[in-house]
Write an enzyme that holds these catalytic residues in place. Sequence first.
Site, short mmCIF file in Angstrom:
data_model
loop_
_atom_site.label_atom_id
_atom_site.label_comp_id
_atom_site.label_asym_id
_atom_site.label_seq_id
_atom_site.Cartn_x
_atom_site.Cartn_y
_atom_site.Cartn_z
CD GLU A 166 -16.83 27.44 118.89
OE1 GLU A 166 -16.86 28.62 119.23
OE2 GLU A 166 -15.83 26.72 119.01
CD GLU A 355 -12.85 26.01 116.35
OE1 GLU A 355 -12.69 26.54 117.47
OE2 GLU A 355 -13.59 26.47 115.48
O1 IFM Z 1 -10.99 31.54 118.02
C1 IFM Z 1 -12.03 30.76 118.45
C2 IFM Z 1 -12.85 30.26 117.28
O2 IFM Z 1 -13.31 31.29 116.49
C3 IFM Z 1 -14.05 29.49 117.77
N1 IFM Z 1 -13.67 28.46 118.73
C4 IFM Z 1 -12.77 28.84 119.79
C5 IFM Z 1 -11.56 29.56 119.22
C6 IFM Z 1 -10.58 29.92 120.36
O3 IFM Z 1 -11.17 30.76 121.28
#
Ligand code: IFM
Length: 454
Positions: A166, A355
């Site tokens: 990200e 994710e």
């Molecule tokens: O916790 C975060 C992660 O570090 C990066 N993506 C989103 C998750 C939830 O907010």
Amino acid sequence: MKQIRFKKDFLFGVATSAAQIEGGAFADGRSASIWDAFAKKPGVIGDGTTPEVSCDFYHNYKEDIALAKRLGIESFRFSFSWSRIFPEGCGKVNEKGLDFYKRVVEELLKNDMVPNATLYHWDLPQVLEEKGGWLNRDIVKWYGEYASVLFREFGDRIPLWATINEPIATYVGYAQGIFAPGHSSELMGRQANHHVLLAHGEGVRRFREENMKDGKIGIVVDVWKHHPLRPENEADCALAELENEKTYRSYLHPVFKGGYTSALLNYMEANHCMPDMQEGDFELIRQPLDFFGLNCYNRVVDCADDTLLEADRKKKRTGGNFQDNGAEFYPRAVYDAIHMLKEDYELSIPIYVTENGTPSYNETPGADGCVHDSNRIQYIRGFLYWIAKALEEGNDIRGYYVWSLLDNWEWNSGFYSRYGLTHVDFETQERTVKDSGKLYSQVIKDKGFELPED
Ligand code: IFM
């Protein structure tokens, strides 16, 4: 009931990150990361906590990997802590830091889990921030050195690698002051992001140079598509478009098309935040990748009229279409993101949904000792339904990772937002598998589930 089925080789995993689960902040020579330093500033973390101990995965990794194994998890996504490997940011490698990850990877392999490693998940060594951090172009070299060490040490044991998780988080940390290191300048944000993209390219270049034949490398970008609340309204459409430019397109375009979009260039010109770019930058950034890591949690609805936007949110809330964090439940977001990748970027490499998850607050085991997180069950099933649909249509999606195995340190909200399939009591370090963990375990076992028709 609808039958949702996945092929045998579809990987079901969990995702984690070093800064959020490891703790052991100063164990065995590790130095502070920007998040260790940032969290100490008054008022920046909702509950005033720091990531110093968190889930203490540094000491509990064997038990936590055993727990994942009991759930049937097939792949474990984790990130390396740069300041554990290079406490001085670059130069001298900390062997004890490397040893920790050797133990973790060995434990994962012993338990038949595919290690999926991220080189950078937001936790820059503070010593490098003191040299300008992501604003200093030398970071491309520092990052490259760090990446090469890890490729050499783990290349034979880790099949899946991501350069960056990200990249937008760096923008938020340099432009909006919300994330570490806490700068607030649009120009800084755009410059830092340009260097993150260069670091990504340098990581891929070094991966190929190290001849990591059996491994695959990609980048993880979060795609939360923006939609206009009123599709017929020009102002809403323009707002959503600009947000799509400023968020995922500012990464996907350089990585897959070799440049920023003209809309983003115009925006940067008009807002005096054009980063310094040099000849050859986009050749480095745009390199063939082996897979794309898609993080998708939701969509975002934009409206130029705040009153209307709030009314729409209220309507959805009373309609029961909201998750615990007040956000809309829109599992189709992942399907739309996959379509966008195919249509706008002609993506032909495999996708991993690296994710996906939803937070809860005030979640503790009840009198029966269980955590009945039905909202998370609904959320996971919903997203899996749309992933299965995209698979049915022939999209090459190889796996899905729930964020996260454990409740952990959720950046600005500290321990308040709980994303885990497993509840963690941060006083005692006790773990309790939630109902969602049990459901996920069953989904993995059956390679599918029955979705109630509602
Ligand atoms: O916790 C975060 C992660 O570090 C990066 N993506 C989103 C998750 C939830 O907010």
